[in-house]
Write an enzyme that holds these catalytic residues in place. Sequence first.
Site, PDB file in Angstrom:
ATOM      1  N   GLN A 105      -5.339  -1.888   9.063  1.00  0.00           N
ATOM      2  CA  GLN A 105      -5.192  -3.235   8.491  1.00  0.00           C
ATOM      3  C   GLN A 105      -5.819  -4.281   9.419  1.00  0.00           C
ATOM      4  O   GLN A 105      -5.519  -4.328  10.612  1.00  0.00           O
ATOM      5  CB  GLN A 105      -3.694  -3.528   8.267  1.00  0.00           C
ATOM      6  CG  GLN A 105      -3.408  -4.807   7.527  1.00  0.00           C
ATOM      7  CD  GLN A 105      -3.862  -4.782   6.069  1.00  0.00           C
ATOM      8  OE1 GLN A 105      -3.865  -3.751   5.412  1.00  0.00           O
ATOM      9  NE2 GLN A 105      -4.265  -5.930   5.565  1.00  0.00           N
TER      10      GLN A 105
ATOM     11  N   ASP B  49     -11.666   2.118   2.983  1.00  0.00           N
ATOM     12  CA  ASP B  49     -12.006   0.693   2.876  1.00  0.00           C
ATOM     13  C   ASP B  49     -13.498   0.505   2.585  1.00  0.00           C
ATOM     14  O   ASP B  49     -13.920  -0.581   2.180  1.00  0.00           O
ATOM     15  CB  ASP B  49     -11.735  -0.009   4.218  1.00  0.00           C
ATOM     16  CG  ASP B  49     -10.391  -0.717   4.282  1.00  0.00           C
ATOM     17  OD1 ASP B  49      -9.960  -1.247   3.251  1.00  0.00           O
ATOM     18  OD2 ASP B  49      -9.813  -0.746   5.381  1.00  0.00           O
TER      19      ASP B  49
ATOM     20  N   LYS C 206       0.835  -1.204   0.000  1.00  0.00           N
ATOM     21  CA  LYS C 206       0.000   0.000   0.000  1.00  0.00           C
ATOM     22  C   LYS C 206       0.868   1.252   0.000  1.00  0.00           C
ATOM     23  O   LYS C 206       0.581   2.221  -0.711  1.00  0.00           O
ATOM     24  CB  LYS C 206      -0.960  -0.015   1.196  1.00  0.00           C
ATOM     25  CG  LYS C 206      -2.122  -0.973   0.972  1.00  0.00           C
ATOM     26  CD  LYS C 206      -2.904  -1.322   2.229  1.00  0.00           C
ATOM     27  CE  LYS C 206      -3.918  -2.436   1.895  1.00  0.00           C
ATOM     28  NZ  LYS C 206      -4.582  -3.008   3.050  1.00  0.00           N
TER      29      LYS C 206
HETATM   30  N1  GUN Z   1      -7.145  -7.194   5.532  1.00  0.00           N
HETATM   31  C1  GUN Z   1      -7.333  -7.954   4.432  1.00  0.00           C
HETATM   32  N2  GUN Z   1      -7.936  -7.238   3.465  1.00  0.00           N
HETATM   33  C2  GUN Z   1      -8.132  -5.998   3.979  1.00  0.00           C
HETATM   34  C3  GUN Z   1      -8.699  -4.807   3.441  1.00  0.00           C
HETATM   35  O1  GUN Z   1      -9.174  -4.730   2.316  1.00  0.00           O
HETATM   36  N3  GUN Z   1      -8.696  -3.743   4.279  1.00  0.00           N
HETATM   37  C4  GUN Z   1      -8.212  -3.792   5.546  1.00  0.00           C
HETATM   38  N4  GUN Z   1      -8.265  -2.702   6.289  1.00  0.00           N
HETATM   39  N5  GUN Z   1      -7.672  -4.885   6.061  1.00  0.00           N
HETATM   40  C5  GUN Z   1      -7.633  -5.979   5.277  1.00  0.00           C
END
Ligand code: GUN
Length: 283
Positions: free
Chosen positions: A95, A118, A51
């Site tokens: 996350q 998200d 990211k």
């Molecule tokens: N963990 C696995 N996929 C995601 C996601 O799309 N967003 C977040 N915040 N955590 C994750």
Amino acid sequence: MQIIDGKAVSKSVKESVKAECDELKAKGVTPGLAVILVGEDPASQVYVRNKEKACEECGFYSEKYAIPADTTQEELNALVDKLNKDPKINGILCQLPLPSHLDDKEVINRIDPIKDVDAFHPVNVGAIMIGDYNFLPCTPAGVMELIHSTGVDVSGKKAVVMGRSNIVGKPMSMLLLHENATVEITHSRTQNLAEITSGADILIAAIGKAKFVKADMVKEGAVVIDVGMDRDENGKLCGDVDFDDVKDKCSYITPVPGGVGPMTISMLMKNTLTAAKIQNGIQ
Ligand code: GUN
């Protein structure tokens, strides 16, 4: 059969995000994303690193908060509150999964919905339900981009979504419905599963079971999208679909890795760009 190249589609999304980011910067606005990583889960560390890299590629400002696994709920809440108020930060992503003493829901609900890139906050989930949204959840939105890249028209087609999670299955079904697919959702209690999946023109697998989908579960000529990130019996990364078994039966298929995975991050970049525009009154 054609393999859908998620890396290529993702690259082109990121390029258009970067071009728009350059325009925003000319107006004095730099999109900013804050990523919170609690603890040291190795998979999460990889996602967070990717990211940050994508932010760099798109020209965004980014902040990473790698905080210890024993962080308290109060400390995490205080960090979210600080980021909610910070004008440099347009998007906040915590996350998941969090260590077990922390509450995912409490964190999600605390993020300002306009910074919730998200699209996990109930306000954003509700907005998606009625089709009037700012952000789409990254993985389902990435899947839609991949389907669009094939040129296959979703309207009127039968789409089957395997899996009913809040992150993928449920919002995925809504996005397909918005594009006028006839949508069916299957899950662990579904009876006659193969009968249902083998009727799908578009089959989305999001169940977290390695190589579960076999050729007899797939319609001839179907578009097959594999959201799975599993490990096979040798510990090798694979999807929910048994690619080698299924590939000759479908018209399009996504590989794992290199399919849906790269799309999730480029959609996050798109959401952060949108957040920056909205927060700065730019349309
Ligand atoms: N963990 C696995 N996929 C995601 C996601 O799309 N967003 C977040 N915040 N955590 C994750």
